[in-house]
Design a protein around this motif. Sequence first.
Motif, PDB file in Angstrom:
ATOM      1  N   SER A  60      40.357  54.147  33.493  1.00  0.00           N
ATOM      2  CA  SER A  60      41.145  52.923  34.033  1.00  0.00           C
ATOM      3  C   SER A  60      42.058  52.462  33.129  1.00  0.00           C
ATOM      4  N   ARG A  62      45.144  49.845  31.979  1.00  0.00           N
ATOM      5  CA  ARG A  62      45.489  48.554  32.000  1.00  0.00           C
ATOM      6  C   ARG A  62      46.731  48.435  33.098  1.00  0.00           C
ATOM      7  N   HIS A  67      45.198  41.494  40.335  1.00  0.00           N
ATOM      8  CA  HIS A  67      44.147  42.444  40.654  1.00  0.00           C
ATOM      9  C   HIS A  67      42.845  41.620  40.592  1.00  0.00           C
ATOM     10  N   TRP A  68      41.861  41.927  41.399  1.00  0.00           N
ATOM     11  CA  TRP A  68      40.610  41.188  41.407  1.00  0.00           C
ATOM     12  C   TRP A  68      39.908  41.565  40.188  1.00  0.00           C
ATOM     13  N   THR A  69      39.333  40.822  39.385  1.00  0.00           N
ATOM     14  CA  THR A  69      38.552  41.119  38.417  1.00  0.00           C
ATOM     15  C   THR A  69      37.042  40.229  38.580  1.00  0.00           C
ATOM     16  N   PRO A  70      36.023  40.508  38.109  1.00  0.00           N
ATOM     17  CA  PRO A  70      34.998  39.756  38.241  1.00  0.00           C
ATOM     18  C   PRO A  70      34.740  38.742  37.278  1.00  0.00           C
ATOM     19  N   HIS A  72      36.983  35.226  35.667  1.00  0.00           N
ATOM     20  CA  HIS A  72      38.477  34.438  35.689  1.00  0.00           C
ATOM     21  C   HIS A  72      37.965  33.206  34.708  1.00  0.00           C
ATOM     22  N   HIS A 115      45.933  38.022  35.620  1.00  0.00           N
ATOM     23  CA  HIS A 115      44.870  37.201  35.351  1.00  0.00           C
ATOM     24  C   HIS A 115      44.764  36.080  36.641  1.00  0.00           C
TER      25      HIS A 115
END
Length: 132
Positions: A60, A62, A67-70, A72, A115
Amino acid sequence: MQLLINLDVPDLEAAGALYRQAFGLTTGRRLGEDVLELLGAQAPIYLLRNAAGSEAAPDSPRRYERHWTPVHLDVVVEDLDAALAVAVQAGMKPETSILDARWGRIVRLADPFGHGWCLLQFHGRGYDEIAT
C-alpha cells in the motif's frame, strides 16, 4: 495513556503553514529533516515527511489525493462560520455544507494532503445532548 497525532505529508513547510493558519497551531520543535511538531491542540501533532509512492503499509503506497480513511480529526471551535472561513482561506476544501444536529453543528473538510477533518461547534451540553 499519552496520545500523539502523526500525519504523513509530502511537504513539511506547506503542511505546517496550512495547519498553523487553518487551526491556529504553533510550530514546536523540528525533529531532524523530516518531522515538524505542531502545538496548540490537546495532543501534539507531528508532521512526517514521506514521499508519495513510498510504502505506507505492505502493498500500500502513500498517496496524497483525497481518499477514505477510518481515522479523521475533529477540531472543536467556538464559531463554526468564522473557523470555516479561516480554514478555507488557508487551503482546506469543504466537502459538505454546515450540518445542524441536536448536539451542535459540523462541516467536513479535506486538506491538500488527502486527510479528512471536521470542524465542530457544540451547542448546549454538546454530545451529552444525545448520550444515553
